[in-house]
Structure formats: structure tokens, C-alpha cells
Design a protein around this motif. Sequence first.
Motif, PDB file in Angstrom:
ATOM      1  N   GLU A   1       0.834  -1.202   0.000  1.00  0.00           N
ATOM      2  CA  GLU A   1       0.000   0.000   0.000  1.00  0.00           C
ATOM      3  C   GLU A   1       0.872   1.257   0.000  1.00  0.00           C
ATOM      4  O   GLU A   1       0.632   2.207  -0.747  1.00  0.00           O
ATOM      5  N   LEU A   2       1.907   1.254   0.823  1.00  0.00           N
ATOM      6  CA  LEU A   2       2.817   2.392   0.871  1.00  0.00           C
ATOM      7  C   LEU A   2       3.499   2.592  -0.481  1.00  0.00           C
ATOM      8  O   LEU A   2       3.584   3.718  -0.981  1.00  0.00           O
ATOM      9  N   CYS A   3       3.962   1.525  -1.089  1.00  0.00           N
ATOM     10  CA  CYS A   3       4.641   1.603  -2.382  1.00  0.00           C
ATOM     11  C   CYS A   3       3.731   2.224  -3.442  1.00  0.00           C
ATOM     12  O   CYS A   3       4.161   3.066  -4.233  1.00  0.00           O
ATOM     13  N   SER A   4       2.489   1.822  -3.452  1.00  0.00           N
ATOM     14  CA  SER A   4       1.561   2.356  -4.446  1.00  0.00           C
ATOM     15  C   SER A   4       1.344   3.856  -4.258  1.00  0.00           C
ATOM     16  O   SER A   4       1.075   4.576  -5.208  1.00  0.00           O
ATOM     17  N   ARG A   5       1.492   4.336  -3.039  1.00  0.00           N
ATOM     18  CA  ARG A   5       1.333   5.763  -2.764  1.00  0.00           C
ATOM     19  C   ARG A   5       2.633   6.538  -3.001  1.00  0.00           C
ATOM     20  O   ARG A   5       2.600   7.723  -3.344  1.00  0.00           O
ATOM     21  N   LEU A   6       3.770   5.885  -2.798  1.00  0.00           N
ATOM     22  CA  LEU A   6       5.063   6.554  -2.967  1.00  0.00           C
ATOM     23  C   LEU A   6       5.495   6.643  -4.427  1.00  0.00           C
ATOM     24  O   LEU A   6       6.183   7.586  -4.808  1.00  0.00           O
ATOM     25  N   ASP A   7       5.140   5.671  -5.216  1.00  0.00           N
ATOM     26  CA  ASP A   7       5.617   5.613  -6.600  1.00  0.00           C
ATOM     27  C   ASP A   7       5.356   6.906  -7.371  1.00  0.00           C
ATOM     28  O   ASP A   7       6.275   7.444  -7.992  1.00  0.00           O
TER      29      ASP A   7
END
Length: 92
Positions: A74-80
Motif C-alpha cells: 500500500e505504501l509503495c503504491s502511494r510513494l511511486d
Amino acid sequence: MDLLSRRYAMQVVCVVGAVGPARYGEIESAFGDVSSSTLSTRLDELVEAGLLAREQYAEIPPRVEYELTSEGEELCSRLDPLLRWVREREGS
């Protein structure tokens, strides 16, 4: 979260997300200027925070793989998008 403000933390999450189960060497090769101690510390902190899962295999030579947890995904999808924006700004 203080951890995300530390150097390379957000990038490590995105690299592991892009590679899938990733070995240390694969993660390290994504960074040109990171020291081994900094990268190892960041990986340990991300595992402790529950963003990465660490799997150690009983092989010789030893093999360790890192993978995003559901919270890490979830974090990765927001950081990308944020990291993409930063790269674009650095290029101009």
C-alpha cells in the motif's frame, strides 16, 4: 513516520516493490552511492516496521530475500507517483 524520512527508505520500498522478492544484491544494485551499512540498517528498520518481510533460506551460500508486506504494498503504491515526480523535477 520517522522511518520514511530517513535516507533511502522510500526508495527501498519502491525497489523491492518493483523487483518482487529481492535479494540484497539486487536492491544494492539499484543504488549507486549507498553504503552497505546504510542499506542493511534501512532494510532491518523496514522489516521491523512491518513494511518488508525477510525470508532467510538454509542454503550455502546463505540466501535472504525481501518482499513487501501488504502494508508495504500500500505504501509503495502511494510513494511511486511521488518518486516519479521527484525524478522528473531533477531531470529538468
